[in-house]
Write a protein that holds these residues in place. Structure first.
Motif, PDB file in Angstrom:
ATOM      1  N   GLU A 172       0.829  -1.211   0.000  1.00 21.28           N
ATOM      2  CA  GLU A 172       0.000   0.000   0.000  1.00 21.28           C
ATOM      3  C   GLU A 172       0.861   1.259   0.000  1.00 21.28           C
ATOM      4  OE1 GLU A 172      -3.307   0.609  -0.328  1.00 21.28           O
ATOM      5  OE2 GLU A 172      -3.408  -1.513  -0.807  1.00 21.28           O
ATOM      6  N   LYS A 173       1.955   1.224   0.741  1.00 21.41           N
ATOM      7  CA  LYS A 173       2.851   2.382   0.801  1.00 21.41           C
ATOM      8  C   LYS A 173       3.486   2.648  -0.563  1.00 21.41           C
ATOM      9  CE  LYS A 173       5.345   3.632   4.487  1.00 21.41           C
ATOM     10  NZ  LYS A 173       6.381   3.573   5.530  1.00 21.41           N
ATOM     11  N   SER A 174       3.917   1.584  -1.236  1.00 23.96           N
ATOM     12  CA  SER A 174       4.527   1.784  -2.552  1.00 23.96           C
ATOM     13  C   SER A 174       3.489   2.216  -3.588  1.00 23.96           C
ATOM     14  CB  SER A 174       5.256   0.523  -3.016  1.00 23.96           C
ATOM     15  OG  SER A 174       4.352  -0.529  -3.219  1.00 23.96           O
ATOM     16  N   ARG A 175       2.264   1.703  -3.489  1.00 27.30           N
ATOM     17  CA  ARG A 175       1.200   2.155  -4.391  1.00 27.30           C
ATOM     18  C   ARG A 175       0.914   3.643  -4.194  1.00 27.30           C
ATOM     19  NH1 ARG A 175      -3.452  -2.491  -4.059  1.00 27.30           N
ATOM     20  NH2 ARG A 175      -2.398  -4.028  -5.351  1.00 27.30           N
ATOM     21  N   ALA A 176       0.823   4.057  -2.954  1.00 27.12           N
ATOM     22  CA  ALA A 176       0.557   5.471  -2.672  1.00 27.12           C
ATOM     23  C   ALA A 176       1.708   6.341  -3.151  1.00 27.12           C
ATOM     24  CB  ALA A 176       0.327   5.672  -1.178  1.00 27.12           C
ATOM     25  N   ARG A 177       2.925   5.896  -2.906  1.00 27.07           N
ATOM     26  CA  ARG A 177       4.104   6.676  -3.302  1.00 27.07           C
ATOM     27  C   ARG A 177       4.188   6.835  -4.811  1.00 27.07           C
ATOM     28  NH1 ARG A 177       8.407   3.891  -0.824  1.00 27.07           N
ATOM     29  NH2 ARG A 177       7.914   5.106   1.014  1.00 27.07           N
ATOM     30  N   TYR A 178       4.033   5.727  -5.547  1.00 26.48           N
ATOM     31  CA  TYR A 178       4.150   5.799  -7.003  1.00 26.48           C
ATOM     32  C   TYR A 178       2.929   6.448  -7.654  1.00 26.48           C
ATOM     33  CZ  TYR A 178       8.386   3.101  -6.549  1.00 26.48           C
ATOM     34  OH  TYR A 178       9.642   2.691  -6.211  1.00 26.48           O
ATOM     35  N   GLY A 179       1.772   6.303  -7.048  1.00 25.07           N
ATOM     36  CA  GLY A 179       0.592   7.000  -7.558  1.00 25.07           C
ATOM     37  C   GLY A 179       0.741   8.500  -7.432  1.00 25.07           C
ATOM     38  N   LEU A 180       1.218   8.943  -6.271  1.00 22.37           N
ATOM     39  CA  LEU A 180       1.451  10.377  -6.065  1.00 22.37           C
ATOM     40  C   LEU A 180       2.552  10.875  -6.994  1.00 22.37           C
ATOM     41  CD1 LEU A 180       0.741  12.907  -4.471  1.00 22.37           C
ATOM     42  CD2 LEU A 180       2.441  12.221  -2.781  1.00 22.37           C
ATOM     43  N   LEU A 181       3.586  10.084  -7.181  1.00 22.26           N
ATOM     44  CA  LEU A 181       4.667  10.464  -8.089  1.00 22.26           C
ATOM     45  C   LEU A 181       4.141  10.616  -9.519  1.00 22.26           C
ATOM     46  CD1 LEU A 181       7.724  10.941  -8.425  1.00 22.26           C
ATOM     47  CD2 LEU A 181       7.936   8.499  -8.905  1.00 22.26           C
ATOM     48  N   ALA A 182       3.272   9.722  -9.953  1.00 20.61           N
ATOM     49  CA  ALA A 182       2.686   9.816 -11.292  1.00 20.61           C
ATOM     50  C   ALA A 182       1.853  11.080 -11.444  1.00 20.61           C
ATOM     51  CB  ALA A 182       1.834   8.582 -11.576  1.00 20.61           C
ATOM     52  N   VAL A 183       1.087  11.434 -10.407  1.00 19.92           N
ATOM     53  CA  VAL A 183       0.274  12.648 -10.463  1.00 19.92           C
ATOM     54  C   VAL A 183       1.164  13.885 -10.508  1.00 19.92           C
ATOM     55  CG1 VAL A 183      -1.364  14.061  -9.145  1.00 19.92           C
ATOM     56  CG2 VAL A 183      -1.746  11.624  -9.392  1.00 19.92           C
TER      57      VAL A 183
END
Length: 109
Positions: free
Chosen positions: A7-18
């Protein structure tokens, strides 16, 4: 990889993509304004479109993330709590219905 790390990596990479998408939109808007050379009506259109794209992208990410977090907390927290709690006892019913209110009469003076 555990659930929390995933979940932490999903949140991190999702925010990075945005953030990268927003920077790309801003870069294209700045380049467009620079190349237009002073036509104010077109510049306003380009900046409005860029602002709309950035805010839509960010709002969509935050909305999806909030719904995902809420669904996860409900599934993990309340689902287990509901299974452990016994069903509530039915409420006691009144023995007799209350009498209807008295009818009003109009008195002529």
């Amino acid at each position: 990889m555990g659930d929390a790390a995933l979940e932490k990596s999903r949140a991190r990479y999702g925010l990075l993509a945005v953030v990268i998408s927003n920077l790309a939109i801003a870069g294209v808007a700045i380049f467009g304004v620079w190349r237009l050379g002073g036509d104010r009506s077109v510049i306003v259109g380009v900046l409005t479109a860029a602002f709309t794209a950035v805010s839509s992208m960010t709002t969509a990410y935050l909305g999806i993330k909030a719904v995902s977090n809420t669904a996860k907390s409900i599934a993990l927290g309340e689902g287990a709590a509901r299974q452990q709690q016994p069903a509530p006892a039915p409420a006691a019913t009144p023995a007799a219905p209350a009498a209807p209110p008295a009818q009003r009469t109009s008195e002529a003076s």
